[in-house]
Design a protein around this motif. Structure first.
Motif, PDB file in Angstrom:
ATOM      1  N   ASP A 181      55.343   6.543  37.108  1.00 29.37           N
ATOM      2  CA  ASP A 181      56.460   7.061  37.908  1.00 29.37           C
ATOM      3  C   ASP A 181      57.511   5.969  38.032  1.00 29.37           C
ATOM      4  O   ASP A 181      57.211   4.875  38.515  1.00 29.37           O
ATOM      5  CB  ASP A 181      55.943   7.471  39.284  1.00 29.37           C
ATOM      6  N   SER A 196      61.802   8.750  33.060  1.00 31.39           N
ATOM      7  CA  SER A 196      61.334   8.677  34.449  1.00 31.39           C
ATOM      8  C   SER A 196      59.823   8.807  34.570  1.00 31.39           C
ATOM      9  O   SER A 196      59.221   8.257  35.492  1.00 31.39           O
ATOM     10  CB  SER A 196      62.019   9.732  35.314  1.00 31.39           C
ATOM     11  N   ASP A 197      59.183   9.507  33.633  1.00 32.59           N
ATOM     12  CA  ASP A 197      57.731   9.677  33.703  1.00 32.59           C
ATOM     13  C   ASP A 197      56.966   8.457  33.186  1.00 32.59           C
ATOM     14  O   ASP A 197      55.746   8.405  33.288  1.00 32.59           O
ATOM     15  CB  ASP A 197      57.293  10.931  32.946  1.00 32.59           C
TER      16      ASP A 197
END
Length: 156
Positions: free
Chosen positions: A13, A109-110
């Protein structure tokens, strides 16, 4: 060096990544893909919160390749090109680490996916030209068809 962030331990994250690494100064980011490519980047200036959506200058920044099973290449270091120091890293709170204008190395973003448009702001090996399939696949085996197995960020 001190391990500051491990995606396997801390979570895949970018929000967690930024809360851990922002404003800490010198960082070394190491990425390992599920295909066993290992690469990353270094910045002495670090990831500066409050600079959302802007490039951060760093004449000492570099990208590296530690393991490349596709072509059995040796470890290599690639410095930021002369004149591109102002585009060494890109800070945005919605993304993971980004090295270079045009995003030579970019994690989404992941923190599990990204792309490598290698050679825009960083030197490439002799004979490899920016914006070719070879340049885009040099670090991770492909431009964007790779999956991250681990991201670690070290404070130096």
């Amino acid at each position: 060096m001190k391990l500051g962030f491990s995606a396997k331990k801390d979570g895949f994250d970018c929000t967690k990544w930024h809360s851990t690494v922002d404003d800490k100064g010198k960082t070394l980011v190491i990425i390992k893909t599920t295909q066993n490519f290992i690469f990353g980047g270094f910045t002495k200036n670090g990831w500066i919160s409050g600079s959302n959506g802007r490039y951060i200058s760093d004449s000492d920044a570099f990208i590296f390749s530690l393991r490349n099973d596709k072509n059995d290449r040796e470890s290599q270091k690639f410095t930021v090109k002369q004149g591109e120091e102002g585009n060494a890293i890109y800070y945005h709170s919605n993304f993971g680490p980004i090295f270079g204008f045009g995003h030579d190395l970019y994690l989404k973003s992941d923190l599990k996916t990204g792309c490598t448009d290698f050679g825009w702001a960083y030197d490439t090996p002799n004979g490899i030209t920016y914006d070719t399939d070879e340049a885009q696949s040099y670090l991770a085996g492909s431009y964007d068809s790779w999956i991250v197995d681990e991201v670690e960020t070290y404070f130096i």
